[in-house]
Motif scaffolding. Sequence first.
Motif, PDB file in Angstrom:
ATOM      1  N   VAL A   1       0.912  -1.219  -0.174  1.00  0.00           N
ATOM      2  CA  VAL A   1      -0.244   0.061   0.075  1.00  0.00           C
ATOM      3  C   VAL A   1       0.829   1.292   0.010  1.00  0.00           C
ATOM      4  O   VAL A   1       2.193   0.963   0.496  1.00  0.00           O
ATOM      5  CB  VAL A   1      -0.839   0.109   1.110  1.00  0.00           C
TER       6      VAL A   1
ATOM      7  N   THR B   1       0.867   4.043   1.961  1.00  0.00           N
ATOM      8  CA  THR B   1       1.312   4.723   3.133  1.00  0.00           C
ATOM      9  C   THR B   1       1.343   3.956   4.295  1.00  0.00           C
ATOM     10  O   THR B   1       0.749   2.585   4.320  1.00  0.00           O
ATOM     11  CB  THR B   1      -0.064   5.727   3.324  1.00  0.00           C
TER      12      THR B   1
ATOM     13  N   GLU C   1      -2.287   3.079   5.729  1.00  0.00           N
ATOM     14  CA  GLU C   1      -3.023   2.089   5.141  1.00  0.00           C
ATOM     15  C   GLU C   1      -2.593   0.781   5.189  1.00  0.00           C
ATOM     16  O   GLU C   1      -3.683  -0.339   5.500  1.00  0.00           O
ATOM     17  CB  GLU C   1      -2.840   2.189   3.647  1.00  0.00           C
TER      18      GLU C   1
ATOM     19  N   ALA D   1      -4.643   0.103   8.519  1.00  0.00           N
ATOM     20  CA  ALA D   1      -6.042   0.058   8.104  1.00  0.00           C
ATOM     21  C   ALA D   1      -6.418  -1.434   7.476  1.00  0.00           C
ATOM     22  O   ALA D   1      -7.309  -2.144   7.834  1.00  0.00           O
ATOM     23  CB  ALA D   1      -6.486   0.789   7.083  1.00  0.00           C
ATOM     24  N   VAL D   2      -5.434  -1.878   6.663  1.00  0.00           N
ATOM     25  CA  VAL D   2      -5.589  -3.318   5.968  1.00  0.00           C
ATOM     26  C   VAL D   2      -5.330  -4.272   7.121  1.00  0.00           C
ATOM     27  O   VAL D   2      -6.193  -5.279   7.174  1.00  0.00           O
ATOM     28  CB  VAL D   2      -4.647  -3.371   4.989  1.00  0.00           C
TER      29      VAL D   2
ATOM     30  N   THR E   1      -8.785  -4.603   9.109  1.00  0.00           N
ATOM     31  CA  THR E   1      -9.789  -5.101   8.224  1.00  0.00           C
ATOM     32  C   THR E   1      -9.525  -6.487   8.274  1.00  0.00           C
ATOM     33  O   THR E   1     -10.704  -7.238   8.402  1.00  0.00           O
ATOM     34  CB  THR E   1      -9.709  -4.563   6.862  1.00  0.00           C
TER      35      THR E   1
ATOM     36  N   PHE F   1       4.070  -1.218   3.350  1.00  0.00           N
ATOM     37  CA  PHE F   1       4.695   0.240   2.789  1.00  0.00           C
ATOM     38  C   PHE F   1       5.934   0.084   2.469  1.00  0.00           C
ATOM     39  O   PHE F   1       6.853  -0.175   3.362  1.00  0.00           O
ATOM     40  CB  PHE F   1       4.138   1.590   3.789  1.00  0.00           C
TER      41      PHE F   1
END
Length: 138
Positions: free
Chosen positions: A79, A81, A84, A87-88, A91, A127
């Motif tokens: 990703v 950043t 992110e 966030a992933v 999830t 990242f």
Amino acid sequence: MDQRISFVTLAVRDLDAARRFYLDGLGWTASLDVPGDVLMIQAGEHLVLSLWVQEHFEAEVGEVRRGPGLAPITLAHNVPTRAEVDAVLATARAAGAEPVGEAVEREWGGYTGYFGDPDGYRWEVAFNPGPIGQVVLP
């Protein structure tokens, strides 16, 4: 032979659990879904992730060896950043992923963490600010 990979195929013990995790949990979309056999997900412009019932995999490829330790493969989702990455990972964990490790700053300048899918396959969420990391981003 062209320098590319077309499919990554993983033998799974429970296709329904894999379907719930990847489609319902991660929100991915099936390209081909044959209940009791295989689930295929287009994972890139020219790349398919194939989740194949272990017995059918073994009938075509050969016996799978499972035992202590991890499967000798990791899959990566890069990703753009650090935020992110977090966030992933959140999830995936909400979808039932096995938490393997929180994301951390790596000595090479990246930021990565891992989760395990229902069969224990390790996914790295990364990242990577270097040139090779930019090559794999959409």
